[in-house]
Design a protein around this motif. Sequence first.
Motif, PDB file in Angstrom:
ATOM      1  N   LEU A 242      17.245  43.927  56.145  1.00  0.00           N
ATOM      2  CA  LEU A 242      18.157  43.128  56.864  1.00  0.00           C
ATOM      3  C   LEU A 242      18.754  42.169  55.754  1.00  0.00           C
ATOM      4  CD1 LEU A 242      15.040  41.938  59.228  1.00  0.00           C
ATOM      5  CD2 LEU A 242      17.342  42.436  59.847  1.00  0.00           C
ATOM      6  N   ALA A 243      18.348  42.095  54.662  1.00  0.00           N
ATOM      7  CA  ALA A 243      19.031  41.239  53.586  1.00  0.00           C
ATOM      8  C   ALA A 243      20.531  42.124  53.335  1.00  0.00           C
ATOM      9  CB  ALA A 243      18.334  40.983  52.471  1.00  0.00           C
ATOM     10  N   ALA A 244      20.754  43.088  53.581  1.00  0.00           N
ATOM     11  CA  ALA A 244      22.043  43.985  53.231  1.00  0.00           C
ATOM     12  C   ALA A 244      22.829  43.860  54.275  1.00  0.00           C
ATOM     13  CB  ALA A 244      21.584  45.325  53.131  1.00  0.00           C
ATOM     14  N   TYR A 245      22.578  43.191  55.573  1.00  0.00           N
ATOM     15  CA  TYR A 245      23.725  43.278  56.619  1.00  0.00           C
ATOM     16  C   TYR A 245      23.768  41.851  57.243  1.00  0.00           C
ATOM     17  CZ  TYR A 245      23.071  48.345  55.817  1.00  0.00           C
ATOM     18  OH  TYR A 245      23.057  49.472  55.435  1.00  0.00           O
ATOM     19  N   GLU A 246      25.045  41.441  57.586  1.00  0.00           N
ATOM     20  CA  GLU A 246      25.208  40.215  58.345  1.00  0.00           C
ATOM     21  C   GLU A 246      26.542  40.287  59.117  1.00  0.00           C
ATOM     22  OE1 GLU A 246      24.947  35.421  57.476  1.00  0.00           O
ATOM     23  OE2 GLU A 246      25.186  36.940  55.585  1.00  0.00           O
ATOM     24  N   PRO A 247      26.487  39.925  60.363  1.00  0.00           N
ATOM     25  CA  PRO A 247      25.291  39.647  61.299  1.00  0.00           C
ATOM     26  C   PRO A 247      24.590  40.936  61.728  1.00  0.00           C
ATOM     27  CG  PRO A 247      27.618  38.884  62.405  1.00  0.00           C
ATOM     28  CD  PRO A 247      27.482  39.475  61.095  1.00  0.00           C
ATOM     29  N   VAL A 248      23.660  40.742  62.194  1.00  0.00           N
ATOM     30  CA  VAL A 248      22.737  41.928  62.658  1.00  0.00           C
ATOM     31  C   VAL A 248      22.184  41.853  64.207  1.00  0.00           C
ATOM     32  CG1 VAL A 248      20.669  43.234  62.018  1.00  0.00           C
ATOM     33  CG2 VAL A 248      21.914  42.307  60.250  1.00  0.00           C
ATOM     34  N   VAL A 249      22.097  43.111  64.739  1.00  0.00           N
ATOM     35  CA  VAL A 249      21.225  43.218  65.941  1.00  0.00           C
ATOM     36  C   VAL A 249      19.892  43.943  65.274  1.00  0.00           C
ATOM     37  CG1 VAL A 249      21.008  44.054  68.261  1.00  0.00           C
ATOM     38  CG2 VAL A 249      23.162  42.997  67.813  1.00  0.00           C
TER      39      VAL A 249
ATOM     40  N   LEU B  26       8.978  37.137  57.563  1.00  0.00           N
ATOM     41  CA  LEU B  26      10.295  38.097  57.683  1.00  0.00           C
ATOM     42  C   LEU B  26      11.204  37.454  58.566  1.00  0.00           C
ATOM     43  CD1 LEU B  26      11.577  40.810  57.869  1.00  0.00           C
ATOM     44  CD2 LEU B  26       9.955  41.447  59.492  1.00  0.00           C
ATOM     45  N   VAL B  27      10.510  37.032  59.797  1.00  0.00           N
ATOM     46  CA  VAL B  27      11.534  36.268  60.764  1.00  0.00           C
ATOM     47  C   VAL B  27      12.145  35.193  60.091  1.00  0.00           C
ATOM     48  CG1 VAL B  27      11.501  35.332  62.927  1.00  0.00           C
ATOM     49  CG2 VAL B  27      10.535  37.322  62.627  1.00  0.00           C
ATOM     50  N   SER B  28      11.500  34.285  59.444  1.00  0.00           N
ATOM     51  CA  SER B  28      11.901  33.023  59.076  1.00  0.00           C
ATOM     52  C   SER B  28      13.086  33.272  58.086  1.00  0.00           C
ATOM     53  CB  SER B  28      11.025  32.039  58.467  1.00  0.00           C
ATOM     54  OG  SER B  28      10.116  32.719  57.296  1.00  0.00           O
ATOM     55  N   GLY B  29      12.803  34.435  57.184  1.00  0.00           N
ATOM     56  CA  GLY B  29      13.813  34.739  56.033  1.00  0.00           C
ATOM     57  C   GLY B  29      15.079  35.363  56.713  1.00  0.00           C
ATOM     58  N   ALA B  30      15.180  36.057  57.978  1.00  0.00           N
ATOM     59  CA  ALA B  30      16.011  36.527  58.449  1.00  0.00           C
ATOM     60  C   ALA B  30      16.829  36.061  59.532  1.00  0.00           C
ATOM     61  CB  ALA B  30      15.502  38.123  58.839  1.00  0.00           C
ATOM     62  N   ARG B  31      16.334  35.055  60.197  1.00  0.00           N
ATOM     63  CA  ARG B  31      16.899  34.518  61.189  1.00  0.00           C
ATOM     64  C   ARG B  31      18.189  33.908  61.288  1.00  0.00           C
ATOM     65  NH1 ARG B  31      13.109  29.252  60.909  1.00  0.00           N
ATOM     66  NH2 ARG B  31      14.152  28.207  59.119  1.00  0.00           N
ATOM     67  N   ASP B  32      18.704  33.640  60.173  1.00  0.00           N
ATOM     68  CA  ASP B  32      20.112  33.079  60.106  1.00  0.00           C
ATOM     69  C   ASP B  32      21.112  34.125  60.271  1.00  0.00           C
ATOM     70  OD1 ASP B  32      19.576  30.586  60.006  1.00  0.00           O
ATOM     71  OD2 ASP B  32      19.151  30.315  57.654  1.00  0.00           O
ATOM     72  N   ARG B  33      20.770  35.364  59.940  1.00  0.00           N
ATOM     73  CA  ARG B  33      21.709  36.582  59.987  1.00  0.00           C
ATOM     74  C   ARG B  33      21.376  37.320  61.411  1.00  0.00           C
ATOM     75  NH1 ARG B  33      22.267  39.278  55.377  1.00  0.00           N
ATOM     76  NH2 ARG B  33      21.342  37.472  54.242  1.00  0.00           N
ATOM     77  N   LEU B  34      20.581  36.936  62.359  1.00  0.00           N
ATOM     78  CA  LEU B  34      20.335  37.775  63.483  1.00  0.00           C
ATOM     79  C   LEU B  34      21.392  37.267  64.629  1.00  0.00           C
ATOM     80  CD1 LEU B  34      16.591  37.701  63.357  1.00  0.00           C
ATOM     81  CD2 LEU B  34      17.861  39.559  62.639  1.00  0.00           C
TER      82      LEU B  34
ATOM     83  N   ARG C 160      24.914  45.857  73.959  1.00  0.00           N
ATOM     84  CA  ARG C 160      25.133  44.881  74.875  1.00  0.00           C
ATOM     85  C   ARG C 160      25.304  43.617  73.916  1.00  0.00           C
ATOM     86  NH1 ARG C 160      22.498  41.702  78.180  1.00  0.00           N
ATOM     87  NH2 ARG C 160      20.582  42.582  78.144  1.00  0.00           N
ATOM     88  N   LEU C 161      24.105  43.342  72.944  1.00  0.00           N
ATOM     89  CA  LEU C 161      24.231  42.011  72.143  1.00  0.00           C
ATOM     90  C   LEU C 161      25.277  42.095  71.055  1.00  0.00           C
ATOM     91  CD1 LEU C 161      20.479  41.972  71.776  1.00  0.00           C
ATOM     92  CD2 LEU C 161      21.733  40.464  73.211  1.00  0.00           C
ATOM     93  N   ALA C 162      25.571  43.361  70.551  1.00  0.00           N
ATOM     94  CA  ALA C 162      26.526  43.274  69.345  1.00  0.00           C
ATOM     95  C   ALA C 162      27.953  43.016  69.820  1.00  0.00           C
ATOM     96  CB  ALA C 162      26.321  44.678  68.685  1.00  0.00           C
ATOM     97  N   GLN C 163      28.433  42.627  68.558  1.00  0.00           N
ATOM     98  CA  GLN C 163      30.073  42.207  68.460  1.00  0.00           C
ATOM     99  C   GLN C 163      30.627  43.169  67.556  1.00  0.00           C
ATOM    100  OE1 GLN C 163      30.781  38.074  68.445  1.00  0.00           O
ATOM    101  NE2 GLN C 163      29.088  37.652  69.956  1.00  0.00           N
ATOM    102  N   PRO C 164      32.124  43.191  67.532  1.00  0.00           N
ATOM    103  CA  PRO C 164      32.776  43.996  66.474  1.00  0.00           C
ATOM    104  C   PRO C 164      32.435  43.179  65.249  1.00  0.00           C
ATOM    105  CG  PRO C 164      34.102  43.690  68.455  1.00  0.00           C
ATOM    106  CD  PRO C 164      32.916  43.082  68.848  1.00  0.00           C
TER     107      PRO C 164
END
Length: 481
Positions: free
Chosen positions: A365-372, A387-395, A441-445
Amino acid sequence: MRVLEWLEQADRGSPWGELSVVVAGIGVSGFAAADALVQLGATVTVVDESDGDAQRERATILEILGATVRLGPGASAELPGGAQLVVVSPGWRPTAPLLVAAEKAGVPIWGEVELAWRLRDPSTPWLALTGTNGKTTTVRMLSQMLQASGLRVGAAGNVGDPIVSAVMDPAGYDVFAVELSSFQLHWTHSLAVRSAAVLNVAPDHLDWHGSLDAYTADKGRIYQGVETACVYNVADPETERLVRDAEVTEGARAIGFTLGIPSVGMLGVVDDILVDRAFVAERQTSAAELASVDDVRPAAPHNVANALAAAALARSIGVPAVAVRDGLRGFEPEDHRISTVATVGGVDYVDDSKATNAHAAAASLAAYEPVVWIAGGLAKGASFDELVSGARDRLRGVVLIGADRNLISEALARHAPNVPVIEVADTDNMAMDRVVQEAARLAQPGDTVLLAPACASMDMFANYVRRGEAFAAAVHRHDGR
């Protein structure tokens, strides 16, 4: 008593023909151990509770060679009479009745790795590594570096050939690159390799080991008796603690690896260049350039760390800097490890099905942003709050599958309540298609849809490979291919 005395110092030349050995398990490792012991003249009995086609095929071969094989339910319920040594396959729990009986009777228990260590050519160095995540990638990088320096390399252990088969190869090797799991290390006793690395330590397999402390202690066994270099991860203090606690050979050095600028005695990164300040004569004032970050594929932070750990092990036996670079350039990443499947509608779909625990998923998860994020499966006793608290800002959003998806859902509710979460309860053959549809459906370009499950796969798939293949196939169907 006489047998037990020589077993303590056993090597290839010991009188194995005097010995009665029980091999627990007839999988790849157990078969290799039994084969080697029969070759050495030992009386061998192999037991396994499974009785499928693969087990029967191996049993037939071993019986032709002279072993006794017992398969099926109850085959390992009791310790066979006259047993003087048990060689256990990785994964057998210490609580298995056969092993409990052996311990009670004072019969030594070795793993296949311990047997291989006793049968090795002492002149061939072992470079060994373990860790919660990154082991296979790192040992394959290491093998490439060693080969680039002109050495004949045996890549074995938890990857490649069983290590006992490799050490019995009559052609021989110049060096062994050995990947060891916590299961394998648990059953080692005299292992003392040339150089060793622990890449990282995070909760995993706690259902087998019983506690994080026990799991960590088994990982730390890899440092015992090290001769040259104990390689540790500067970003993971637990790995350095394991080095400090280990009893090593006098003169062995602690060598750190870091994604930052390295101190003396470390490998690290300076201006996107991998550098060595540990194995150079003028390390107080200079560093050797090894490779560029672009030589690491993929160049995700955790994979650069893997490359540095591999380089430290290679450099510990004198591999030149150019071979480190050439080895990295020749390295081909395996499937299902942060592999880009396709780009559809400006969204990248990435398969990291190998991320079977929270630590691996966090690195991915740390390698990508934003992420579905697509996650879920069998939790193996793990929790997901960190895990969730560390990744939440990129989800951007999360799609959950599998038997223990509720554990991740609850962690998301606690630490990322504003992140959209979709749970797919389906377990049929088309479940992954629905997962990909919901993720799309959740993802954006510009987003990345990332399969990094943080869980094992066996609730829905045969293994992580099948899970990754199902994801890739679903993505291609979504793309209309």
